[in-house]
Structures are given as C-alpha cells and as structure tokens.
Design a protein around this motif. Structure first.
Motif, PDB file in Angstrom:
ATOM      1  N   UNK A 112     -46.277 -20.838 -15.882  1.00 38.20           N
ATOM      2  CA  UNK A 112     -45.753 -21.285 -17.175  1.00 38.20           C
ATOM      3  C   UNK A 112     -44.735 -20.231 -17.600  1.00 38.20           C
ATOM      4  N   UNK A 113     -43.477 -20.646 -17.726  1.00 37.58           N
ATOM      5  CA  UNK A 113     -42.411 -19.714 -18.081  1.00 37.58           C
ATOM      6  C   UNK A 113     -41.947 -19.952 -19.506  1.00 37.58           C
ATOM      7  N   UNK A 114     -42.001 -18.913 -20.306  1.00 38.36           N
ATOM      8  CA  UNK A 114     -41.574 -18.999 -21.703  1.00 38.36           C
ATOM      9  C   UNK A 114     -40.180 -18.403 -21.821  1.00 38.36           C
ATOM     10  N   UNK A 115     -39.236 -19.224 -22.264  1.00 39.98           N
ATOM     11  CA  UNK A 115     -37.826 -18.835 -22.310  1.00 39.98           C
ATOM     12  C   UNK A 115     -37.485 -18.188 -23.659  1.00 39.98           C
ATOM     13  N   UNK A 116     -37.662 -16.886 -23.715  1.00 40.96           N
ATOM     14  CA  UNK A 116     -37.271 -16.162 -24.905  1.00 40.96           C
ATOM     15  C   UNK A 116     -38.411 -15.911 -25.869  1.00 40.96           C
ATOM     16  N   UNK A 117     -38.160 -15.020 -26.822  1.00 43.98           N
ATOM     17  CA  UNK A 117     -39.194 -14.551 -27.744  1.00 43.98           C
ATOM     18  C   UNK A 117     -39.654 -15.623 -28.723  1.00 43.98           C
ATOM     19  N   UNK A 118     -38.810 -16.621 -28.992  1.00 42.73           N
ATOM     20  CA  UNK A 118     -39.117 -17.567 -30.051  1.00 42.73           C
ATOM     21  C   UNK A 118     -40.206 -18.577 -29.677  1.00 42.73           C
ATOM     22  N   UNK A 119     -40.607 -18.617 -28.412  1.00 41.05           N
ATOM     23  CA  UNK A 119     -41.794 -19.404 -28.045  1.00 41.05           C
ATOM     24  C   UNK A 119     -43.003 -18.493 -27.866  1.00 41.05           C
ATOM     25  N   UNK A 120     -42.833 -17.220 -28.244  1.00 41.48           N
ATOM     26  CA  UNK A 120     -43.931 -16.269 -28.172  1.00 41.48           C
ATOM     27  C   UNK A 120     -45.160 -16.638 -28.983  1.00 41.48           C
ATOM     28  N   UNK A 121     -45.015 -17.315 -30.156  1.00 40.82           N
ATOM     29  CA  UNK A 121     -46.198 -17.650 -30.949  1.00 40.82           C
ATOM     30  C   UNK A 121     -47.230 -18.527 -30.237  1.00 40.82           C
ATOM     31  N   UNK A 122     -46.888 -19.077 -29.067  1.00 41.43           N
ATOM     32  CA  UNK A 122     -47.796 -19.980 -28.360  1.00 41.43           C
ATOM     33  C   UNK A 122     -48.521 -19.298 -27.197  1.00 41.43           C
ATOM     34  N   UNK A 123     -48.232 -18.026 -26.950  1.00 37.24           N
ATOM     35  CA  UNK A 123     -48.770 -17.347 -25.770  1.00 37.24           C
ATOM     36  C   UNK A 123     -50.292 -17.288 -25.789  1.00 37.24           C
ATOM     37  N   UNK A 124     -50.865 -16.863 -26.908  1.00 40.48           N
ATOM     38  CA  UNK A 124     -52.320 -16.669 -26.966  1.00 40.48           C
ATOM     39  C   UNK A 124     -53.071 -17.965 -26.671  1.00 40.48           C
ATOM     40  N   UNK A 125     -52.630 -19.061 -27.261  1.00 39.94           N
ATOM     41  CA  UNK A 125     -53.307 -20.344 -27.039  1.00 39.94           C
ATOM     42  C   UNK A 125     -53.151 -20.811 -25.598  1.00 39.94           C
ATOM     43  N   UNK A 126     -51.960 -20.626 -25.033  1.00 35.76           N
ATOM     44  CA  UNK A 126     -51.732 -21.029 -23.638  1.00 35.76           C
ATOM     45  C   UNK A 126     -52.618 -20.229 -22.704  1.00 35.76           C
ATOM     46  N   UNK A 127     -52.708 -18.926 -22.944  1.00 34.29           N
ATOM     47  CA  UNK A 127     -53.510 -18.050 -22.096  1.00 34.29           C
ATOM     48  C   UNK A 127     -54.968 -18.506 -22.029  1.00 34.29           C
ATOM     49  N   UNK A 128     -55.488 -18.997 -23.147  1.00 33.06           N
ATOM     50  CA  UNK A 128     -56.889 -19.418 -23.209  1.00 33.06           C
ATOM     51  C   UNK A 128     -57.140 -20.733 -22.482  1.00 33.06           C
ATOM     52  N   UNK A 129     -56.088 -21.471 -22.182  1.00 32.66           N
ATOM     53  CA  UNK A 129     -56.279 -22.836 -21.686  1.00 32.66           C
ATOM     54  C   UNK A 129     -55.700 -23.096 -20.299  1.00 32.66           C
ATOM     55  N   UNK A 130     -55.276 -22.050 -19.603  1.00 29.24           N
ATOM     56  CA  UNK A 130     -54.738 -22.257 -18.254  1.00 29.24           C
ATOM     57  C   UNK A 130     -54.969 -21.028 -17.395  1.00 29.24           C
ATOM     58  N   UNK A 131     -55.063 -21.260 -16.094  1.00 33.12           N
ATOM     59  CA  UNK A 131     -55.144 -20.155 -15.134  1.00 33.12           C
ATOM     60  C   UNK A 131     -53.772 -19.872 -14.524  1.00 33.12           C
TER      61      UNK A 131
END
Length: 398
Positions: A112-131
């Motif tokens: 899962x590639x996040x393009x830039x800092x402005x999608x940073x607010x979703x990192x924690x939730x994504x981390x909990x739901x994917x390997x």
C-alpha cells in the motif's frame, strides 16, 4: 504484485506535478505486469470540471471519494489555539477511511503506497487492517516548504503564522516517519534529511520518471526567443516565485532591455494576474489545453522557485522537451544538473537578468543547453528504469 496507491487528489488529467508523478508510476507498474488499484480523494474544488476519461483507468481498479477540504476563516482562527496542523488534518474524512479499509479487507495487497503527507491521517487505521507493506512516497519534506515560505516573508504576522504551521507540520511529519515499512524519496537531499530526522526504516532514492516517447520536441514550431512559465499557482511556492519574477522583470520585458515575449500558463492563476497582461509583450494565458504543445512552442523556461522541496516535475519535463531552463538552485533540487551545460542556475535578480540577456541573444546556446538536458533525462529519468528501481525497493521491503 498487487499494489494499492492512495492519493489526496485525483491524478487525472495529468496536468500538474503530483498527477504526472502518480500517473507515470502507475503506467510503469502496469507495463511491468503488476496489478494496481488507485483510491483518490476528490477535493471538491477540483471536481467541477469534466475531463475526458484517461485510458490508464481501463488498466487499473480506480475509486474516488469526494470530500470538502474548505476551511472557514473562523476555523483557521480557532486552529491557532490548538496544536493540530489543519492543512493536513483537513484531508481526514471518516467516510474515505471506511472506503479504504473495506477495500484492503476485500483485496490481498502486497504493497500500500501513500502518495505524500496529506494521506498520512489514514496510516494508523490501514496498519491495523492489513499485512501489506506500507510505503510512503515523500514528494518533498513538507515542513521545509513552509519554513522556506516563512523565510521569504517580510510581513511579521505572515512570517509568524507560516513558521507556526511549519513547526506543527514538522512535528506531525517526524512522528509519522517510522510508521511505514519503507520510504521512497525523489532526491538524495531528502534521503539525508529523513535520516537526520530519525528515520530508522529502509529509505530509497527513486527520482521522477517520465515516458520518453511522450516527449517529442519539434524545433520548427518553437518561437525563438520566447520566455515562459508553466505551473499551478495553487501551490504557494509557485505563486511566490512567479510573483517575485514579475516584480523584478515585468518592466524590463515591457519597456526595457529584455526584448522577448513572456507567457505565463498553468492552473489556478488568480484573476488579478490579468493586470500584468500587456499586448504583444506579456501574455497571461491561464490553463492550456495541451501543456506539452505549449512547452514546445516556447524556447526559454523559467523556474524562479524561492521555496519548496523535492524534485520539480516541470523541470524534468522541460528537459525532456529540450528546453533551455533558467532555475534557482531550489527549483533544480535533486536533479543531477550541470550549470551552464544542461541548465542555467540563477539565484537572484542579477543572475536571472544576465541569464535572460544571454539566452534571448543566443539561440544556439539555448539549443545546446536543451540538447544536453534531454540526454540527462534519457539517462536518469526514463520511467522504465525508475519503475524497476521502485519495484526492487518493494521487493527488498517485502
């Protein structure tokens, strides 16, 4: 591999730096046989205009979700009394997060590639739901952009406010760094900065890649000499830079020794820029239908960036189109340039003036600079080579 890419704006049409980078990344990955999904925030201010469907959409799974990032004056004022970087937090939306989480539950992604800092607010939730491995693509060091903007301001309140934003963004940016499995940056300078900030995860320099077949210069259609600027003015460093250039050189172009026509084009050019338009001298064109056709039709490109960070897509594209480019050091950051060989570096008004005078007077000098610029892009920015490097980085993390 199965790869999900998240963006904070719709990268179609590919008419600006961020969309071009994202679009070329997807093209490269698809051409190598990887399965790509793209989920984009559709900021409402960008959603009103209809564009032709991009052919790339037929080769990927694409979803967009509209959110309103408008911030009222009252909300901006209230934010002064919090510690939140509102310019990042405004991109958080619970509905978008739900959409992303459902998608990653329904699909087994490798990356899962996040393009830039402005999608940073979703990192924690994504981390909990994917390997899947989480890759952060840092388009620049965001807080450095704000610090540099503040440094250029003379107004005490504006300087204070921009420094306040920079401090908040820096705190957020640094806290986020080690929440990923890997970080891809465009420049060696950004890699060194990330390491100095305490990044303990794998870092890789993957420069901007462009499809060389798309860039076919036609010198017989180029007006020589002619001067141009191309960039979106909703990005503050672009606006600051072109305003500085106009303040310093508008009179010289209209009534002085710079005998050249000057063209300004790009997205989100404010209406008050129309006052700079002078018949047969200065042309404020706004958004152009075909950016590469516009670039091809002019001979000397200016990139007067005084702040900003990362690598400038427009310079790489201009080089690919064999343009003679006059840029500040900040504008050319990250590109393996040679001053006077494949680009001209000018960091103040005097240096810009001298460069402009020579380029206006010497067409063959401009052509030589452009030819060398094209060779540099062929060697270091071909999208096929860049994509292979990016995939190798994925594999090293997985």
């Amino acid at each position: 591999m199965r790869i999900l890419i998240l963006t904070h704006r719709v990268p179609f049409p590919q008419n600006g730096g961020y969309p071009i980078v994202v679009g070329n990344t997807i093209k490269g990955l698809v051409s190598m046989g990887h399965e790509v999904s793209l989920i984009s925030i559709n900021v409402k201010k960008h959603s009103g205009r209809q564009h032709e469907r991009d052919d790339l959409l037929n080769k990927i799974s694409y979803t967009e979700y509209g959110i309103d990032t408008h911030i009222s004056v009252l909300e901006v004022f209230s934010n002064l009394f919090t510690r939140n970087p509102y310019n990042i937090n405004k991109y958080y939306d619970a509905g978008f997060e739900k959409l992303v989480l459902q998608n990653i539950k329904d699909n087994h992604y490798d990356v899962v590639q996040l393009e830039g800092l402005f999608v940073g607010p979703y990192v924690a939730a994504i981390r909990k739901n994917t390997t899947a491995k989480l890759i952060y693509r840092a388009h620049n060091i965001e807080h450095q952009v704000w610090h540099r903007l503040a440094h250029q301001k003379n107004d005490p309140f504006k300087k204070w406010y921009l420094n306040l934003l920079a401090r908040r963004v820096k705190k957020y940016e640094l806290e986020l760094l080690n929440q990923f499995d890997g970080i891809a940056v465009f420049t060696g300078e950004d890699k060194n900065a990330m390491e100095s900030f305490g990044a303990e995860i794998p870092l890789c320099v993957v420069p901007i890649g462009v499809d060389m077949g798309k860039y076919q210069p036609e010198p017989d259609k180029t007006e020589c000499p002619s001067l141009f600027f191309l960039g979106s003015l909703d990005w503050l460093p672009n606006r600051e830079g072109i305003e500085w250039f106009i303040e310093n050189f508008h009179k010289e172009i209209v009534d002085g020794d710079l005998k050249v026509k000057f063209y300004v084009a790009g997205n989100s050019i404010p209406e008050d820029f129309d006052e700079y338009d002078v018949p047969d001298k200065v042309f404020i064109q706004g958004e152009v239908d075909d950016a590469l056709e516009f670039v091809n039709s002019k001979s000397i490109m200016i990139v007067p960036l005084l702040s900003g960070g990362g690598m400038r897509v427009k310079i790489v594209e201009g080089m690919a189109m064999k343009k003679c480019i006059i840029s500040t050091t900040i504008g050319a950051e990250g590109i393996n340039f040679a001053h006077g060989d494949n680009i001209i570096i000018a960091n103040n008004a005097g240096e810009f003036y001298d460069a402009l005078k020579r380029c206006i007077a010497d067409e063959w000098y401009c052509r030589e600079i452009g030819e060398n610029a094209r060779k540099l892009v062929e060697q270091e920015h071909d999208v096929n080579k860049v994509t292979r490097d990016l995939v190798a980085f994925y594999q090293s993390v997985i």
